[in-house]
Design an enzyme around this catalytic site. Sequence first.
Site, short mmCIF file in Angstrom:
data_model
loop_
_atom_site.label_atom_id
_atom_site.label_comp_id
_atom_site.label_asym_id
_atom_site.label_seq_id
_atom_site.Cartn_x
_atom_site.Cartn_y
_atom_site.Cartn_z
N ASP A 37 -2.72 -0.60 10.66
CA ASP A 37 -3.85 0.19 11.17
C ASP A 37 -5.12 -0.05 10.35
OD1 ASP A 37 -3.48 1.47 8.79
OD2 ASP A 37 -2.49 3.23 9.67
N GLU A 73 0.83 -1.19 0.00
CA GLU A 73 0.00 0.00 0.00
C GLU A 73 0.88 1.26 0.00
OE1 GLU A 73 -1.59 0.47 3.86
OE2 GLU A 73 -2.50 2.40 3.43
N ASP A 77 -6.78 1.73 8.19
CA ASP A 77 -6.70 2.02 6.76
C ASP A 77 -6.05 0.85 6.01
OD1 ASP A 77 -7.97 4.33 6.30
OD2 ASP A 77 -6.17 5.43 5.59
N ASP A 115 -0.44 -1.53 6.04
CA ASP A 115 -0.23 -1.02 7.40
C ASP A 115 -1.04 -1.82 8.40
OD1 ASP A 115 1.48 0.95 6.72
OD2 ASP A 115 -0.05 2.52 6.53
#
Length: 634
Positions: free
Chosen positions: A498, A423, A500, A496
Amino acid sequence: MASYTAKDITVLEGLEPVRKRPGMYIGGVGAAGLHHLVWEVLDNAVDEAMNGFATTINVTLHEDGSSVTIADDGRGIPVDRHPTTKQSALEVIFTVLHAGGKFEPGSYKTAGGLHGVGASVVNALSTELRASVRRDGTLWEMAFRRGKPTGPLQKAGPARGTGTSVYFHPDPTIFPKVEFDPALIRERLEIVSFIHKGVKVSFDCRPEGTKDVFEHKEGLSDYLRKIVSARGARVVHEAPFVLEREASPRLDIALHWTESTDEHVRSYVNGIPTGSGGTHENGLRAGVGKAVRNYIDTHNLSPKGVTLTAEDIREGLTGVLSVFIEEPQFQGQTKDRLNNQELTSVVDGAVRPALEHWMNHNRSVAEAIVARIILAARAREASRAAQAEVTRKTATSGRLNLPGKLSDCTSANREETELFVVEGDSAGGSAKQGRDRGKQAILPLRGKVMNTEGMTLARVLENKELADLVTALGCGMGRNFDLSKLRYGRIVILADADSDGHHIATLLLTFLYRHLPQLVSAGRVFLAQPPLYRIDIGRDTYWALDDAHRDRLIAQHAKSRGTPEITRFKGLGEMMPKVLWETTLNPRTRRLLRVEIADPIVTDRVINELMGKDASARFRFIMDRAEDAEELDL
Ligand code: 0RA
């Protein structure tokens, strides 16, 4: 029928026509015709077993390789004398064409529908035939040469039990080459043992010095298991569907859905293989199709946006079908297609309710089968859409144009290579620097991947990021999908830690599951597990995947060695290439999660329902799946 004796046998004609035109009776005088003689005598023994009178059949191929003995422990061929001809029943059976009353009402049912010409044909075409019968405490013997008795039926001594043994040597003036093929006989005998469960069939092959004993308590389902494992196909459910119908016509079926992409059905009529199928196989297909459709309709399992075809329903279906009928009609070049019209509805009518009942009583199995079918339909739909796209692409450029932003690896050995789909550009930068250039390729994706749920392949490919991914993979899509062209051994999603990142991973997995399901089922898709925290305690550094992991690490190590220093990574891009290598890329220290479709029907539904809802819900689903996945220790 209480007893069957000489008076029941219909006398038709002598054996001259058989020697004059052997092809008319056994199809030819080549290898097939020669072996036909064995099948003929074998069928008689099988009949005895099928009717419950014999339990064991012993076949011996003698040292010369050109003579055979077939023995059974049945009732023994009747030796009493015919009221008008005064011949023994045994003599009539071996010297009169069509004797034996095979297809006459009230007579015993034959196993040898195709042959059915009787022992007399074998006798007529043999230089020597010896029949031995044990009955009523006596051993009876009678010998023949080219169909004619060389002496009377004689008492050869006392005997225990009952049974029949037939030795014969085919006539070399009829058959240019009298040499039996042990493998052919062995295979036939094993099939007999599968079709007639519980019958013990042995093969003593003297030229090869081998002895085989075939006995299968589970009959066709044992056969099916052997076929499935020989084909190396993974099964969709554990136990096969089995249907056994005793009533006329006798019908045996065993079915198993597998992950294989083709359908494989073997059928038999009266124990004879029908390689070209026919009416009975058509009935099976119709019955399976209707049963599955009924199940899907009743339980509201119809997938959205895709219509199930008959081929989808039978994709991966492996099965064996055996029927016994009184007057089989065969057609086709090789006479191996059944043509009795009534058989279609007979088989269909038996299979449909039984299979539906079985599915309703094995719900988890049924759901796995339905999921398999829906996956087949989606893959087919995807390939149709991809067809146009790929044709257009190959028309414009003959060779593969790899996307510019792909940092490829140097190794050409696919199985040691990995493609990291990363990403964002900055994360891609760290990954590019931190990776093992030899074996690890990096494809950075800009921004968010679109939600492909419910999209046609053509629309999906309008998205540059996804089109680049497909190009980098090299294996094509849909109908043009070719796993052998895949350019990497593993596809690893690196996002990631997280929310997102979770969202992006979910979207990518949705895309792969929906549009490249073969990659997922081939076990080639993985999730990387980058850390979210760095924890320094004294001189040691630990990496935590999430909050819970962080707390566990602190509880384990902090007490004894002082205050932990905790760093939360904002994103992969923030991580030093060396750190990314150590925690996430290095096969020696990282951990990957293999994405598996543990329960495809649930996966299918959940993806349908969740896409479009909030990202955290989606991610929970993906992680649940990931926990089902096998963790790789690399
Ligand atoms: C006719 C009638 C009976 C048995 C058989 C034929 C018979 C034929 C063969 C050929 C090979 N093995 C066989 N075993 C039996 C029944 C006679 C009775 O009622 O006892």
